[in-house]
Design a protein around this motif. Structure first.
Motif, PDB file in Angstrom:
ATOM      1  N   ARG A   1       0.835  -1.192   0.000  1.00 47.20           N
ATOM      2  CA  ARG A   1       0.000   0.000   0.000  1.00 47.20           C
ATOM      3  C   ARG A   1       0.879   1.254   0.000  1.00 47.20           C
ATOM      4  N   SER A   2       0.284   2.364   0.344  1.00 43.94           N
ATOM      5  CA  SER A   2       0.979   3.661   0.209  1.00 43.94           C
ATOM      6  C   SER A   2       2.217   3.749   1.090  1.00 43.94           C
ATOM      7  N   ARG A   3       2.172   3.141   2.268  1.00 40.84           N
ATOM      8  CA  ARG A   3       3.344   3.229   3.143  1.00 40.84           C
ATOM      9  C   ARG A   3       4.547   2.507   2.531  1.00 40.84           C
TER      10      ARG A   3
ATOM     11  N   ALA B   1      22.256   4.263   6.476  1.00 39.68           N
ATOM     12  CA  ALA B   1      22.063   2.832   6.705  1.00 39.68           C
ATOM     13  C   ALA B   1      20.820   2.567   7.550  1.00 39.68           C
ATOM     14  N   CYS B   2      20.642   3.325   8.631  1.00 44.03           N
ATOM     15  CA  CYS B   2      19.458   3.137   9.478  1.00 44.03           C
ATOM     16  C   CYS B   2      18.182   3.486   8.721  1.00 44.03           C
ATOM     17  N   ALA B   3      18.230   4.546   7.929  1.00 41.15           N
ATOM     18  CA  ALA B   3      17.039   4.937   7.172  1.00 41.15           C
ATOM     19  C   ALA B   3      16.670   3.873   6.143  1.00 41.15           C
ATOM     20  N   LEU B   4      17.655   3.272   5.485  1.00 40.04           N
ATOM     21  CA  LEU B   4      17.354   2.243   4.489  1.00 40.04           C
ATOM     22  C   LEU B   4      16.691   1.027   5.135  1.00 40.04           C
ATOM     23  N   VAL B   5      17.201   0.601   6.281  1.00 40.03           N
ATOM     24  CA  VAL B   5      16.585  -0.551   6.957  1.00 40.03           C
ATOM     25  C   VAL B   5      15.151  -0.225   7.356  1.00 40.03           C
ATOM     26  N   SER B   6      14.957   0.967   7.917  1.00 41.79           N
ATOM     27  CA  SER B   6      13.616   1.344   8.366  1.00 41.79           C
ATOM     28  C   SER B   6      12.649   1.496   7.197  1.00 41.79           C
ATOM     29  N   LEU B   7      13.133   2.022   6.079  1.00 40.62           N
ATOM     30  CA  LEU B   7      12.231   2.266   4.953  1.00 40.62           C
ATOM     31  C   LEU B   7      11.866   0.992   4.211  1.00 40.62           C
ATOM     32  N   PHE B   8      12.804   0.107   4.007  1.00 42.82           N
ATOM     33  CA  PHE B   8      12.496  -1.115   3.267  1.00 42.82           C
ATOM     34  C   PHE B   8      11.569  -2.040   4.048  1.00 42.82           C
ATOM     35  N   THR B   9      11.627  -1.975   5.354  1.00 37.90           N
ATOM     36  CA  THR B   9      10.713  -2.834   6.142  1.00 37.90           C
ATOM     37  C   THR B   9       9.282  -2.319   6.107  1.00 37.90           C
ATOM     38  N   ASN B  10       9.064  -1.107   5.612  1.00 42.68           N
ATOM     39  CA  ASN B  10       7.683  -0.628   5.462  1.00 42.68           C
ATOM     40  C   ASN B  10       6.907  -1.469   4.461  1.00 42.68           C
ATOM     41  N   VAL B  11       7.608  -2.112   3.561  1.00 44.33           N
ATOM     42  CA  VAL B  11       6.925  -2.990   2.601  1.00 44.33           C
ATOM     43  C   VAL B  11       6.246  -4.138   3.338  1.00 44.33           C
ATOM     44  N   ASP B  12       6.958  -4.765   4.269  1.00 39.82           N
ATOM     45  CA  ASP B  12       6.368  -5.874   5.023  1.00 39.82           C
ATOM     46  C   ASP B  12       5.335  -5.403   6.037  1.00 39.82           C
ATOM     47  N   ILE B  13       5.443  -4.148   6.468  1.00 40.29           N
ATOM     48  CA  ILE B  13       4.391  -3.628   7.355  1.00 40.29           C
ATOM     49  C   ILE B  13       3.058  -3.603   6.623  1.00 40.29           C
TER      50      ILE B  13
ATOM     51  N   TYR C   1       2.094  -7.693   5.800  1.00 45.09           N
ATOM     52  CA  TYR C   1       1.794  -8.650   6.879  1.00 45.09           C
ATOM     53  C   TYR C   1       0.322  -8.528   7.278  1.00 45.09           C
ATOM     54  N   TYR C   2      -0.311  -9.698   7.416  1.00 49.65           N
ATOM     55  CA  TYR C   2      -1.718  -9.692   7.847  1.00 49.65           C
ATOM     56  C   TYR C   2      -1.832  -9.224   9.287  1.00 49.65           C
ATOM     57  N   LEU C   3      -0.974  -9.738  10.151  1.00 53.25           N
ATOM     58  CA  LEU C   3      -0.862  -9.272  11.528  1.00 53.25           C
ATOM     59  C   LEU C   3       0.557  -8.739  11.738  1.00 53.25           C
ATOM     60  N   GLN C   4       0.642  -7.625  12.430  1.00 55.48           N
ATOM     61  CA  GLN C   4       1.953  -6.993  12.616  1.00 55.48           C
ATOM     62  C   GLN C   4       2.816  -7.845  13.542  1.00 55.48           C
ATOM     63  N   GLU C   5       4.136  -7.928  13.103  1.00 57.93           N
ATOM     64  CA  GLU C   5       5.065  -8.679  13.936  1.00 57.93           C
ATOM     65  C   GLU C   5       6.443  -8.008  13.878  1.00 57.93           C
ATOM     66  N   LEU C   6       7.462  -8.686  13.354  1.00 57.89           N
ATOM     67  CA  LEU C   6       8.826  -8.183  13.367  1.00 57.89           C
ATOM     68  C   LEU C   6       9.037  -6.943  12.489  1.00 57.89           C
ATOM     69  N   PRO C   7       8.453  -6.791  11.298  1.00 57.01           N
ATOM     70  CA  PRO C   7       8.742  -5.618  10.453  1.00 57.01           C
ATOM     71  C   PRO C   7       8.458  -4.278  11.126  1.00 57.01           C
ATOM     72  N   ILE C   8       7.335  -4.158  11.818  1.00 54.86           N
ATOM     73  CA  ILE C   8       7.021  -2.885  12.464  1.00 54.86           C
ATOM     74  C   ILE C   8       8.009  -2.589  13.578  1.00 54.86           C
ATOM     75  N   ILE C   9       8.501  -3.631  14.261  1.00 54.80           N
ATOM     76  CA  ILE C   9       9.490  -3.438  15.328  1.00 54.80           C
ATOM     77  C   ILE C   9      10.814  -2.952  14.748  1.00 54.80           C
ATOM     78  N   VAL C  10      11.271  -3.606  13.676  1.00 55.62           N
ATOM     79  CA  VAL C  10      12.543  -3.218  13.058  1.00 55.62           C
ATOM     80  C   VAL C  10      12.474  -1.806  12.494  1.00 55.62           C
ATOM     81  N   SER C  11      11.361  -1.479  11.852  1.00 50.98           N
ATOM     82  CA  SER C  11      11.228  -0.160  11.245  1.00 50.98           C
ATOM     83  C   SER C  11      11.284   0.942  12.300  1.00 50.98           C
TER      84      SER C  11
END
Length: 571
Positions: A88-90, A143-155, A158-168
């Motif tokens: 989605r948009s995020r 480096a920190c921004a890239l990790v946080s931004l790419f994990t927005n895809v899995d946010i 994911y049907y239920l939030q788990e590790l991606p939202i924590i890492v981001s």
């Protein structure tokens, strides 16, 4: 499979859908035994998931399980923590921002190589790592921004939030700390660069141990203390609260109280103190290393003019980032921790300041030269100014090539200098004084006047009956030294030229020196070093021939008559 503890409110629980009888339930058209489900503590939730606290499964088509075994496991089931939803948009916005941060990382590495290179020897007061820290922190932010931004895809997926939202969220907080550290190092190093230019003409212009140096020593410690306080308040904690957004009730009970807790509020306050330290450091550098102005209005105007444009931009941007971190510690609606938050606010206010700070720094890095090269340029300008004041004109670049000075090594140049001054006399030989040199030159001129030659034979075989040369005082000019007979052709030529010049341009000083030499020699020269036998042959009128012996005997010196000293020249 790791154990997962799903936290759900009791209001999220639902009864098993009815089936053919009391022990039968249906999920997606598939019948399951309720007795087995209850035995293994499976519970049906309002988000259409089936979980027993350690495992969670989807129950809606086409992800529903196909078979339930008696051991409580399912066949062809899909976990709740899978990427089954579309981006989605995020996620799309995160990918777009990640592209810009990736480009910033590449450019930052090139600037680190440019500004981190050394062209001058290391100085104790200005370490090379000091100029590199701002680029190190820029790489950390990217480096920190890239990790946080790419994990927005899995946010999003994911049907239920788990590790991606924590890492981001975790790496976003690290990015905030790195951005503030980047701003601090840029301002601190700017002050260090001003000091380096200030003390380069005169290293002793600033005293060691004064209040200025003490402040510059303690300020970095003070800043990083508050930055690390922010780190310890935010990072060392349980981050599972960020994933507890699986239902509205769970979000209200677990996620919101933790995201707006006192630790996040105190962490934002620590960043505010660190930001004030940056402003104080900027004011300190301007006060001590910039021209001072008198009057309140002139001082305020001078302060504004002294601040570089990039600091006028990046310091307010870093404050805006701190303001967002403080804002989300009170308001959940626009928080970056919320997985379905307002995308425009999250990226524009949460990631925008850091991205702008990076590109402002990159623009500055490409527009400014390496500091060592700039310092060398300033030294050349000061040298040219001093030369103009002294009236010294520096030779152009082609001068050395015309004269051939660019050819040969340093050893050749040293050898050439030695040849110019003459290398015939060895170490330990007595240096010829002025009196001896002038007497020798006068003797050479006398020989040239009498015989037209300066050869040694002309002096030995001169006719003693000829009229000797008489000076103004009536004294006979006696040669006191022989002309140069060495092997150095250059020195021989110089002697001839000097002799000819003295003949063409006579002077009274030369006559006075000749009179002085004649006075010293008027009682006769020193006796030659004859042996006893040679002395007897000389008295008999026979020619004397020099004989050389290797004997160490002293008999002749004891048996011969003692030498009669007639003057100091005989000794």
């Amino acid at each position: 499979m790791g154990i997962k503890f799903d936290v759900f409110d009791a209001r999220d629980l639902l009864a098993f859908p009815g089936g053919d009888n009391n022990t039968d339930t249906v999920f997606g058209g598939i019948h399951f035994n309720t007795t087995t489900l209850k035995y293994w503590n499976y519970t049906y939730y309002s988000n259409q998931t089936l979980s027993n606290g350690s495992e969670c499964w989807l129950t809606f088509p086409p992800y529903e399980p196909q078979l339930l075994l008696t051991n409580g496991s399912f066949v062809n089931a899909t976990s709740c923590y899978n990427s089954i939803l579309p981006i989605r948009s995020r996620g799309y916005t995160g990918i777009g921002f990640a592209v810009f941060f990736s480009l910033a990382l590449v450019l930052t590495v090139t600037l680190l190589a440019k500004h981190g290179a050394l062209y001058l020897p290391k100085e104790r007061r200005f370490y090379p790592i000091g100029r590199r820290w701002q680029w190190y922190w820029a790489c950390f932010v990217c480096a920190c921004a890239l990790v946080s931004l790419f994990t927005n895809v899995d946010i999003d997926r994911y049907y239920l939030q788990e590790l991606p939202i924590i890492v981001s969220v975790f790496f976003w907080f690290l990015m905030c700390q790195g951005t503030l550290a980047l701003t601090w190092e840029a301002v601190r190093h700017w002050g260090s660069w001003l000091e380096r230019q200030y003390v380069d003409p005169n290293p002793f212009i600033c005293r060691d141990g004064d209040r200025r140096s003490q402040i510059e020593f303690w300020m970095p410690l003070w800043f990083y203390f508050w930055l690390w306080m922010n780190f310890f308040l935010v990072v060392p904690r349980s981050w599972n609260f960020a994933s507890y957004q699986r239902s509205p009730d769970q979000t209200a009970e677990y996620a919101i109280p933790s995201a707006t807790g006192g630790r996040f509020k105190a962490a934002a306050f620590c960043l505010v103190i660190a930001w004030l330290t940056i402003v104080f450091s900027l004011r300190h550098s301007i006060k001590h290393y910039k021209p001072r102005n008198r009057g309140i209005f002139n001082r305020a105007l001078g302060l504004i003019r002294a601040v570089p444009l990039r600091f006028i931009l990046i310091i307010p941007l870093s404050l805006a980032l701190i303001a967002y971190q403080a804002f989300i510690s009170f308001v959940w609606e626009f928080s970056i921790i919320r997985f379905d938050g307002v995308v425009s606010v999250i990226f524009a206010w949460g990631f925008g300041p850091s991205l702008l700070i990076l590109y402002i720094q990159i623009t500055y890095g490409y527009a400014s030269p390496n500091e060592d090269k700039e310092l060398l340029r300033q030294r050349r300008e000061r040298g040219d100014m001093i030369n103009r004041e002294l009236g010294f004109v520096k030779k152009p670049a082609w001068w050395r090539r015309v004269r051939g000075e660019h050819l040969g090594t340093l050893r050749d140049k040293i050898l050439s200098n030695v040849n110019e001054v003459g290398g015939e006399r060895g170490v330990g030989r007595r240096v010829e004084d002025d009196m001896e040199r002038h007497a020798r030159e006068e003797a050479a001129r006398n020989a040239l006047d009498d015989n037209g030659s300066i050869e040694l034979s002309s002096i030995h075989h001169a006719n003693p009956s000829a009229n000797p040369r008489v000076d103004r005082a009536g004294a006979r000019a006696v040669p006191t030294s022989l002309p140069y007979t060495g092997k150095n052709e250059r020195r021989h030529t110089e002697r001839v030229v000097q002799t000819a010049a003295s003949v063409l341009f006579p002077s009274d000083i030369e006559t006075q020196r000749a009179q002085r030499a004649a006075f010293l020699m008027e009682i006769g020269p020193a006796p030659p070093p004859y042996t006893d036998q040679q002395r007897r042959e000389s008295d008999a009128g026979h020619p004397v021939t020099a004989r050389r012996t290797n004997s160490t005997s002293t008999t002749n010196s004891f048996n011969g008559p003692p030498q009669q000293v007639r003057s100091m020249l005989d000794i």
